[in-house]
Design a protein around this motif. Structure first.
Motif, PDB file in Angstrom:
ATOM      1  N   ILE A  29       0.811  -1.406   0.032  1.00 12.80           N
ATOM      2  CA  ILE A  29      -0.093   0.024  -0.009  1.00 12.80           C
ATOM      3  C   ILE A  29       0.752   1.266   0.066  1.00 12.80           C
ATOM      4  N   GLY A  30       1.784   1.365   0.851  1.00 13.80           N
ATOM      5  CA  GLY A  30       2.820   2.480   0.875  1.00 13.80           C
ATOM      6  C   GLY A  30       3.353   2.617  -0.574  1.00 13.80           C
ATOM      7  N   GLN A  36       3.079   6.222  -2.816  1.00  4.00           N
ATOM      8  CA  GLN A  36       4.312   6.705  -3.136  1.00  4.00           C
ATOM      9  C   GLN A  36       4.369   7.014  -4.792  1.00  4.00           C
ATOM     10  N   SER A  37       3.796   5.953  -5.503  1.00  7.70           N
ATOM     11  CA  SER A  37       3.795   6.149  -6.748  1.00  7.70           C
ATOM     12  C   SER A  37       2.750   6.947  -7.370  1.00  7.70           C
ATOM     13  N   LEU A  38       1.851   7.168  -6.804  1.00  9.05           N
ATOM     14  CA  LEU A  38       0.748   7.907  -7.271  1.00  9.05           C
ATOM     15  C   LEU A  38       1.177   9.223  -7.586  1.00  9.05           C
ATOM     16  N   PHE A  39       2.055   9.710  -6.780  1.00  7.72           N
ATOM     17  CA  PHE A  39       2.418  11.356  -6.758  1.00  7.72           C
ATOM     18  C   PHE A  39       3.968  11.685  -6.920  1.00  7.72           C
ATOM     19  N   THR A  40       4.694  10.503  -6.961  1.00  7.08           N
ATOM     20  CA  THR A  40       6.082  11.028  -7.247  1.00  7.08           C
ATOM     21  C   THR A  40       6.548  11.370  -8.781  1.00  7.08           C
ATOM     22  N   THR A  41       7.519  12.194  -8.816  1.00  6.26           N
ATOM     23  CA  THR A  41       7.861  12.605 -10.184  1.00  6.26           C
ATOM     24  C   THR A  41       9.137  12.483 -10.592  1.00  6.26           C
ATOM     25  N   LEU A  55       3.280  12.438 -19.610  1.00  8.34           N
ATOM     26  CA  LEU A  55       4.218  13.555 -19.943  1.00  8.34           C
ATOM     27  C   LEU A  55       4.687  14.359 -18.750  1.00  8.34           C
ATOM     28  N   ILE A  56       3.626  14.543 -17.459  1.00  9.55           N
ATOM     29  CA  ILE A  56       4.009  15.020 -16.213  1.00  9.55           C
ATOM     30  C   ILE A  56       4.478  14.148 -15.449  1.00  9.55           C
ATOM     31  N   HIS A  57       4.406  12.952 -15.577  1.00  9.96           N
ATOM     32  CA  HIS A  57       4.724  11.784 -14.695  1.00  9.96           C
ATOM     33  C   HIS A  57       3.890  11.891 -13.499  1.00  9.96           C
ATOM     34  N   GLN A  58       2.771  11.711 -13.484  1.00  5.60           N
ATOM     35  CA  GLN A  58       1.799  11.575 -12.566  1.00  5.60           C
ATOM     36  C   GLN A  58       0.721  10.510 -12.626  1.00  5.60           C
ATOM     37  N   LEU A  59       1.025   9.417 -11.807  1.00  5.21           N
ATOM     38  CA  LEU A  59       0.142   8.146 -12.171  1.00  5.21           C
ATOM     39  C   LEU A  59      -1.480   8.454 -11.550  1.00  5.21           C
ATOM     40  N   TRP A  60      -1.545   9.124 -10.720  1.00  6.70           N
ATOM     41  CA  TRP A  60      -2.959   9.474 -10.416  1.00  6.70           C
ATOM     42  C   TRP A  60      -3.517  10.080 -11.555  1.00  6.70           C
TER      43      TRP A  60
END
Length: 570
Positions: free
Chosen positions: A76-77, A81-86, A145-150
């Motif tokens: 889950i962690g 983290q993947s959702l918002f990392t750039t 393009l902006i590397h945002q998984l969400w």
């Protein structure tokens, strides 16, 4: 009411209104199935999204993933983290969730918007599906393009999932009403497109990302014909965001064309000279059940279980098809039968992965073909008997799979799973006609939409249960070649539940049938019936063009699939 009737205010019907697309005398009903197939070929790419997972998981590292510093140990962690990392790459598990979200929203949107679709008509629903599905790709391209998984979860998962649901159910009610003489065949034609969409979309996506040839054939009289593309992949980009943008635009155009190809028959239309069978089959109702009452009947929930169990078993196979073949047959796939999967070198694993890709493609082909074959067959043997075959034959094939694996009978093993996947696809294509038989045709599209919550459930249940069992057995030290044995017996259990539910389906009680419909029309049938100048339809130049527009890309996908599948037996 005719296609030119004005509304209450005297104005002509709007471009997207249901009244605008009521067919006029002389219309050819065979123009409607290609419109449905066009939409389903596009949304069927949901089964081919896996070609993006690995490139997406190394979109920063390009050649290999860039790990996140201080990554949490729990799943889950890592996902949060993947959702918002750039600054680092996403793990594959976080990317895979896109598919699950899409399938969940497919079922939810089909259930929520099914009633609206019946009122608004298939053109408006088809256009909404085009904007959501194609728009979901474009939004996801921006997310890459902006590397945002969400953003990608929102694009392909939520918005794209809504497009899946609307696109999937948009033709069902319309086709059943256009082909009352061949309900199964009609829905089978459209839903076959959904099963075959990945055969077109997957190789197209790979060519757009990595480059390659769309056509590389030696044609008699024409010589060598080659058409290729260099690909969007560069030293600084994996080419996914550009591919998402291009495919989104293609899907919007193709699905919009399909939506504008829809027509609905006049109220009370029947093919010229055709009369509905009078109680010729005990399982076919002579009335209609209202949308608000269908879920109150035991028949709805029994068929819900039937679909859920059939899909749970089949989608489990789809989820593990590639690793299953690699881990069971390992070196046998490259003429080294003494080598287990663990003993293979990296180069050898790459070779058998390519062969397993051919296996997945072959399953997709039978998934698509089974939708048309079994749905058409159900017109002759009945829906209940068709599902009996799915469950009874499926139990035999799943139960025999461990033995076939132990014998090393690769060809028979592959053939068994091709039949299994044909019945998986056949279950999807047969269920709309099953619902029309049980509940009548008036609200079948909306009822079908609500039933697709069974698909959402199965999309989580099947892969989750099967993946968990596999991981537990690997953790217990069981060789990878044998971890699927227990899984197959679990799938047999799913089919037993489905078999029992199907056996319990009976005709709906008369108390559930409509006495007066919402327009105040007495009885289940309109006051006037007939052909309204529209016959059975047949060959015409317009129909030929429409079928070629969907047939050429479909057979291009079939050809590519067969070429890759040859490696299984070469």
């Amino acid at each position: 009411m005719t296609g030119t009737t004005a509304n209450a205010g005297g104005a002509a019907p709007g471009l997207l209104s249901r009244e605008r697309i009521i067919a006029k005398p002389g219309f050819n009903r065979w123009l409607v199935p290609p419109a449905a197939v066009a939409i389903h070929l596009c949304i069927g790419m949901v089964y081919g999204l896996s070609v993006f997972w690995l490139p997406m998981a190394q979109s920063i590292g390009i050649t290999q993933p860039v790990a996140c510093p201080g990554a949490p140990d729990d799943v889950i962690g890592k996902i949060v983290q993947s959702l918002f990392t750039t600054s680092c790459d996403w793990d594959v598990t976080s990317v895979l969730i896109i598919f699950t979200i899409g399938i969940v929203f497919l079922g939810l949107s089909a259930a929520v918007f099914g009633g609206w679709l019946e009122r608004a008509g298939p053109r408006k629903a088809g256009l909404a599906a085009a904007l959501c599905w194609g728009g979901g790709f474009i939004i996801s391209g921006f997310g890459m393009l902006i590397h945002q998984l969400w953003v990608i979860w929102l694009g392909l998962g939520v918005i794209g999932g809504i497009g899946l649901g609307l696109g999937y159910i948009s033709p069902v009610s319309t086709l059943i009403k256009w082909f009352p003489d061949r309900r199964g065949m009609a829905t089978g034609m459209a839903i076959m497109g959904f099963g075959g969409g990945a055969m077109i979309g997957s190789p197209l996506a790979v060519i757009l990302m990595n480059g390659g040839n769309f056509i590389n054939w030696d044609l008699p009289g024409l010589g060598h014909v080659q058409l290729g593309f260099e690909g969007f992949r560069t030293a600084t980009s994996v080419g996914v965001w550009q591919t998402f943008m291009v495919m989104g635009a293609i899907y919007i155009i193709a699905m919009t064309a399909g939506a504008f190809g829809y027509r609905v028959p006049p109220e009370g239309w029947r093919p010229e000279g055709w009369t509905p069978p009078e109680s010729s089959h005990a399982m076919i109702t002579q009335g209609n059940v209202h949308l608000n009452d269908a879920h109150k009947t035991p028949q709805f929930w029994l068929i819900w279980i039937v679909l859920c169990m059939n899909v749970s078993a089949g989608i489990g196979v789809l989820a593990m098809a590639s690793p299953m073949l690699q881990e069971i047959f390992a070196g046998s796939l490259i003429q080294l039968p003494d080598l287990s999967f663990e003993a293979l070198s990296e180069d050898q694993k790459i070779r058998i992965a390519a062969i397993a890709g051919g296996f997945v493609g072959l399953l997709s082909l039978f998934n698509a073909g089974g939708r048309f074959f079994w749905a058409s067959m159900s017109d002759y043997i009945g829906r209940k008997r068709t599902y009996f075959i799915f469950f009874a034959l499926g139990m035999v094939l799943y139960g025999a799979a461990p033995t076939l694996a132990a014998w090393g009978a690769l060809a028979i093993f592959v053939a068994a799973f091709c039949v299994i996947l044909s019945m998986y696809g056949g279950g999807f294509a047969t269920v709309p006609a099953y619902l029309a038989d049980i509940f009548g045709t008036k609200y079948v599209g909306a009822i079908h939409g609500r039933l697709l919550t069974a698909w959402s459930t199965a999309g989580v249940l099947g892969p989750m249960v099967i993946g968990y069992i596999r991981d537990v057995q690997i953790g217990a030290g069981i060789p990878k070649a044998q971890v699927y044995n227990q899984t197959m017996y679990i799938l047999v259990g799913f089919l037993v539940v489905g078999l029992i539910a199907n056996a319990l389906v009976r005709p709906v009680h008369d108390r559930h049938l409509m006495k007066v419909d919402l327009e105040g029309m007495e009885g289940p049938h309109p006051a006037k019936t007939g052909s309204f100048g529209i016959g059975f339809g047949g060959f015409s130049f317009a129909a030929l063009i429409a079928w070629l527009l969907v047939g050429i890309p479909f057979f291009w996908g079939v050809w590519n699939t067969l070429v890759k599948a040859v490696a299984l037996f070469s």
